[in-house]
Scaffold this motif. Structure first.
Motif, PDB file in Angstrom:
ATOM      1  N   ARG A  76      -4.349  -5.292   2.255  1.00  0.00           N
ATOM      2  CA  ARG A  76      -5.053  -4.031   2.592  1.00  0.00           C
ATOM      3  C   ARG A  76      -6.313  -4.338   3.394  1.00  0.00           C
ATOM      4  NH1 ARG A  76      -4.455  -2.532  -3.154  1.00  0.00           N
ATOM      5  NH2 ARG A  76      -2.390  -1.617  -3.229  1.00  0.00           N
ATOM      6  N   ALA A  77      -7.047  -5.351   2.940  1.00  0.00           N
ATOM      7  CA  ALA A  77      -8.310  -5.694   3.621  1.00  0.00           C
ATOM      8  C   ALA A  77      -8.019  -6.171   5.049  1.00  0.00           C
ATOM      9  CB  ALA A  77      -9.049  -6.770   2.835  1.00  0.00           C
ATOM     10  N   ARG A  78      -6.976  -6.951   5.206  1.00  0.00           N
ATOM     11  CA  ARG A  78      -6.628  -7.460   6.544  1.00  0.00           C
ATOM     12  C   ARG A  78      -6.220  -6.302   7.468  1.00  0.00           C
ATOM     13  NH1 ARG A  78      -4.519 -12.371   9.279  1.00  0.00           N
ATOM     14  NH2 ARG A  78      -4.812 -11.670  11.418  1.00  0.00           N
ATOM     15  N   TYR A  79      -5.411  -5.379   6.921  1.00  0.00           N
ATOM     16  CA  TYR A  79      -4.967  -4.231   7.726  1.00  0.00           C
ATOM     17  C   TYR A  79      -6.189  -3.413   8.185  1.00  0.00           C
ATOM     18  CZ  TYR A  79      -0.001  -4.766   6.291  1.00  0.00           C
ATOM     19  OH  TYR A  79       1.276  -5.212   6.084  1.00  0.00           O
ATOM     20  N   ARG A  80      -7.132  -3.212   7.236  1.00  0.00           N
ATOM     21  CA  ARG A  80      -8.319  -2.404   7.588  1.00  0.00           C
ATOM     22  C   ARG A  80      -9.155  -3.090   8.651  1.00  0.00           C
ATOM     23  NH1 ARG A  80      -9.528  -0.293   1.773  1.00  0.00           N
ATOM     24  NH2 ARG A  80      -7.905   1.270   1.859  1.00  0.00           N
ATOM     25  N   ALA A  81      -9.341  -4.393   8.473  1.00  0.00           N
ATOM     26  CA  ALA A  81     -10.168  -5.129   9.444  1.00  0.00           C
ATOM     27  C   ALA A  81      -9.521  -5.074  10.831  1.00  0.00           C
ATOM     28  CB  ALA A  81     -10.338  -6.576   8.985  1.00  0.00           C
ATOM     29  N   GLU A  82      -8.201  -5.233  10.862  1.00  0.00           N
ATOM     30  CA  GLU A  82      -7.502  -5.197  12.162  1.00  0.00           C
ATOM     31  C   GLU A  82      -7.587  -3.802  12.778  1.00  0.00           C
ATOM     32  OE1 GLU A  82      -6.162  -7.642  13.853  1.00  0.00           O
ATOM     33  OE2 GLU A  82      -6.240  -9.252  12.371  1.00  0.00           O
ATOM     34  N   ARG A  83      -7.465  -2.774  11.921  1.00  0.00           N
ATOM     35  CA  ARG A  83      -7.605  -1.403  12.434  1.00  0.00           C
ATOM     36  C   ARG A  83      -9.021  -1.191  12.975  1.00  0.00           C
ATOM     37  NH1 ARG A  83      -8.797   2.988   8.106  1.00  0.00           N
ATOM     38  NH2 ARG A  83     -10.550   1.579   8.064  1.00  0.00           N
ATOM     39  N   ASP A  84     -10.027  -1.583  12.172  1.00  0.00           N
ATOM     40  CA  ASP A  84     -11.412  -1.282  12.549  1.00  0.00           C
ATOM     41  C   ASP A  84     -11.799  -1.906  13.885  1.00  0.00           C
ATOM     42  OD1 ASP A  84     -11.603   0.202  10.328  1.00  0.00           O
ATOM     43  OD2 ASP A  84     -12.782  -1.240   9.156  1.00  0.00           O
ATOM     44  N   ARG A  85     -11.288  -3.113  14.159  1.00  0.00           N
ATOM     45  CA  ARG A  85     -11.721  -3.682  15.435  1.00  0.00           C
ATOM     46  C   ARG A  85     -10.983  -3.096  16.631  1.00  0.00           C
ATOM     47  NH1 ARG A  85      -9.662  -9.481  16.311  1.00  0.00           N
ATOM     48  NH2 ARG A  85      -8.049  -9.783  14.757  1.00  0.00           N
ATOM     49  N   ARG A  86     -10.018  -2.241  16.359  1.00  0.00           N
ATOM     50  CA  ARG A  86      -9.320  -1.577  17.468  1.00  0.00           C
ATOM     51  C   ARG A  86      -9.788  -0.141  17.693  1.00  0.00           C
ATOM     52  NH1 ARG A  86      -6.030  -5.500  15.590  1.00  0.00           N
ATOM     53  NH2 ARG A  86      -4.877  -6.617  17.192  1.00  0.00           N
ATOM     54  N   ILE A  87     -10.542   0.402  16.750  1.00  0.00           N
ATOM     55  CA  ILE A  87     -10.990   1.794  16.915  1.00  0.00           C
ATOM     56  C   ILE A  87     -12.050   1.849  18.011  1.00  0.00           C
ATOM     57  CG2 ILE A  87     -12.206   3.704  15.760  1.00  0.00           C
ATOM     58  CD1 ILE A  87     -10.188   3.485  13.752  1.00  0.00           C
ATOM     59  N   ARG A  88     -11.854   2.755  18.954  1.00  0.00           N
ATOM     60  CA  ARG A  88     -12.819   2.885  20.047  1.00  0.00           C
ATOM     61  C   ARG A  88     -13.409   4.284  20.014  1.00  0.00           C
ATOM     62  NH1 ARG A  88     -10.601   0.234  25.409  1.00  0.00           N
ATOM     63  NH2 ARG A  88     -11.673   2.046  26.255  1.00  0.00           N
ATOM     64  N   PRO A  89     -14.705   4.399  20.349  1.00  0.00           N
ATOM     65  CA  PRO A  89     -15.318   5.734  20.303  1.00  0.00           C
ATOM     66  C   PRO A  89     -14.652   6.706  21.281  1.00  0.00           C
ATOM     67  CG  PRO A  89     -16.852   4.086  21.194  1.00  0.00           C
ATOM     68  CD  PRO A  89     -15.655   3.347  20.705  1.00  0.00           C
ATOM     69  N   ASP A  90     -14.094   6.168  22.374  1.00  0.00           N
ATOM     70  CA  ASP A  90     -13.484   7.080  23.347  1.00  0.00           C
ATOM     71  C   ASP A  90     -12.044   7.449  22.989  1.00  0.00           C
ATOM     72  OD1 ASP A  90     -12.683   4.506  23.845  1.00  0.00           O
ATOM     73  OD2 ASP A  90     -13.070   4.524  25.991  1.00  0.00           O
ATOM     74  N   GLY A  91     -11.492   6.883  21.890  1.00  0.00           N
ATOM     75  CA  GLY A  91     -10.173   7.288  21.376  1.00  0.00           C
ATOM     76  C   GLY A  91      -9.141   7.528  22.458  1.00  0.00           C
TER      77      GLY A  91
END
Ligand code: NDP
Length: 594
Positions: free
Chosen positions: A19-34
């Protein structure tokens, strides 16, 4: 011991770690411009969408005539609508299509390696009507395109079709009870019924990489493959690339099919990856002619229904398709957790971890270089992105002429006149191929330049200003005899062409009944429309929202910012088409026919 602790006791992995790995990978891909990060293929990027298959000099005289039905879009949705209207007894049916032939997605996408990613015996529509059994379990794109053309011939749609034509406006004439349809070729056609099926994958998009416009080498999007530059064809043989350094941007479902060909034929291929795809076994094989000859009437519907039931979490005695779609769905219980109120409990999450562990282990088994293998592993839940299937993609990274340039989730930093920059390193190339997908989240109004004016001149855009308003996704109050095909306020499935056929059957039945009763208008009342909108809005989509909120960004979750609102019927397609069939059988037609 509770069921949960018993389950956790037996695990061969730590779910918290995953779960922690999935979240970390998601978080570094989230961009403010979506979803605003992409460039539209218009203006200075307009050449990316030019049609390489059409005659640019094509002209014709404008049409001023009347047809019974006009269908906008000549992909499978439009073809199915036209075919079902023909079966409903209509004689004059005109399909208007911006390409130079039928096929839709399969007209535009002719990239090397293109194949159906759903079994062709359930994906291709109208097989029994056309009298065709695909030659492979997963058909090559050209076979699918030819099938679309065969539907056009079987249902006699070529004679009245208008190709290389875009509809610009629809205006309802309430006295005549007809639509007046205007096009970019000066046509003014009158039609009693209009069906819009403009397709969710019709506009390619480009990544918002700084400097993209500075590149001076050759470049194109996968949906407009430039065989003049690469040589070869959809089966490969890209011989003109032998001395070229090629960059491919994107690693989604398209790239998975393209990479084995570019990897084999290019002087050097660099694959620029932001997020790895999940790559499962394909196991494609030719159709056994004896099996094809033994298929009894009705086989196609039975097989499609069986697939739809299984991939949406239903039970069936047999698994007729028996591939990785159906086995994964059985394992995970429901591919997309969008069933109203269906809980995504711990058991489902654990099954998902197991499936994804298997997918990651497959990467280690196939890819020789450990660092490349590590970078190719997907760290998210199954169905956060569309799963992909290949027995040649991962293997391509073992070639000495192929490099994976992993951007650590950030994407390509910059493009210069002759290179792509990642982590400050310039990768010089001769050609960039964009496998960066399509404007999936855009609305009908973004995708088309069509102005739709209903009764009293109110436009559909005005009527929908606070969101779509329809009955069952098909029609809106104030816009008589106008039908929409698509997932909005309707249903969806991984086998979307099946959904389109269910929709076309419904439209055909409603029109047949309208003709029988000599009803001038097919139109829901304001109350019926409001009831449906309220029902869609009131759906419990919390399980789906929770699932998507944890996912790596993609067009499935509005690039990491899921809205929490569902624009689809949450009970899934099987329940939805049952509901619509009951509506027809139990007097629903009285609600819309006048
Ligand atoms: P996708 O939208 O699935 O993939 C786009 C790719 O481009 C992703 O890998 C994305 O990375 C990447 N990308 C976007 N911006 C950047 C950037 N700035 N730098 C680097 N990479 C970037 O498009 P596809 O064309 O692959 O597929 C679209 C859909 O078409 C599929 O989901 C499927 O439904 C359909 N399809 C069906 C097929 C069939 O056989 N039936 C075959 C092929 C496609 P990231 O993941 O990080 O966003």
């Amino acid at each position: 011991m509770s069921d949960e602790s018993a389950l956790l006791e037996q695990l061969e992995f730590d779910p918290d770690e995953l779960r922690a790995r999935y979240r970390a990978e998601r978080d570094r891909r989230i961009r403010p411009d979506g979803s605003k990060q992409y460039h539209r293929a218009t203006g200075e990027f307009g050449y990316y969408v030019e049609d390489p298959h059409a005659d640019p000099a094509f002209t014709r005289e404008p049409l001023h005539d009347t047809v019974e039905a006009l269908v906008i879009g000549g992909g499978f949705g439009g073809l199915l609508a036209a075919a079902r209207l023909r079966q409903a007894g209509l004689r004059d049916i005109r399909v208007v299509e911006k390409a130079s032939d039928f096929g839709g997605t399969w007209y535009w996408n002719r990239y090397p390696g293109i194949h159906c990613d759903i079994e062709s015996y359930v994906y291709l529509p109208l097989l029994e009507e056309v009298g065709f059994v695909p030659s492979w379990k997963y058909s090559p794109g050209e076979e699918i395109r030819q099938h679309a053309r065969a539907i056009g011939r079987t249902f006699d749609l070529y004679g009245q079709a208008c190709f290389q034509t875009e509809v610009t406006g629809l205006t309802w004439d309430d006295d005549a009870c007809e639509w007046e349809v205007a096009t970019d070729r000066g046509d003014l056609v009158r039609a009693r019924y209009v069906v819009i099926s403009s397709g969710p994958f019709s506009r390619p998009k480009l990544p918002g990489i700084p400097g993209i416009e500075d590149f001076r080498g050759h470049t194109f999007h996968t949906s407009r493959w430039d065989y003049d530059y690469t040589g070869g064809g959809p089966d490969g043989g890209l011989h003109r690339l032998a001395d070229k350094r090629v960059a491919l941007i994107g690693t989604g479902a398209t790239a998975i099919q393209v990479v084995p060909h570019l990897g084999r034929d290019a002087g050097h291929l660099s694959v620029f990856q932001r997020t790895p795809s999940l790559v499962d076994v394909r196991d494609n094989r030719p159709t056994d002619p004896e099996w094809a000859a033994s298929l009894p009437p009705g086989w196609h519907r039975r097989r499609r229904d069986n697939f739809l039931t299984l991939v949406t979490g239903g039970q069936a005695e047999e698994d007729l398709v028996a591939d990785r779609w159906t086995s994964s769905a059985r394992f995970l219980q429901d591919l997309i957790p969008n069933g109203a109120g269906r809980e995504q409990g711990l058991a489902a999450e654990i099954a998902d971890f197991r499936k994804m562990n298997e997918i990651r282990a497959r990467v280690d088994e196939i890819v020789a270089d450990p660092a490349t293998a590590e970078a190719l592993k997907p760290w998210y839940r199954y169905m956060c992105k569309r799963p992909t299937f290949s027995d040649t993609y991962l293997q391509t990274f073992n070639r000495p002429t192929v490099s994976l340039v992993d951007t650590g989730g950030r994407g390509v930093e910059r493009i210069t006149a002759n290179a792509l920059v990642v982590d400050g390193v310039e990768h010089e190339v001769d050609c960039i191929v964009f496998a960066t997908g399509f404007e999936v989240g855009s609305s009908l109004f973004d995708r088309t330049a069509m102005r739709i004016a209903g009764r009293g001149g109110t436009t559909l855009l005005e009527h929908w200003q606070r969101g779509p308003r329809t009955l069952h996704g098909f029609y809106s109050h104030g816009f008589p005899n106008l039908f929409h095909l698509g997932a909005m306020q309707n249903a969806s499935s991984v086998n979307f062409v099946h959904v389109l056929d269910e929709q076309a059957v419904h439209v055909g039945e409603v029109v047949a009944e309208a003709e029988k009763r000599q009803a001038a208008r097919v139109e829901p009342s304001a109350e019926a429309e409001q009831r449906w909108v309220a029902r869609i809005d009131a759906q419990d989509t919390s399980a789906q929202h929770a699932f998507h909120a944890e996912c790596t960004p993609s067009y499935y979750n509005n690039e990491g910012a899921p809205t929490g609102r569902s624009f689809q019927y949450a009970g899934g397609p099987v329940e939805f088409y049952d509901l619509v069939a009951r509506w027809r059988a139990e007097g629903g037609m009285d609600e819309v026919l006048a």
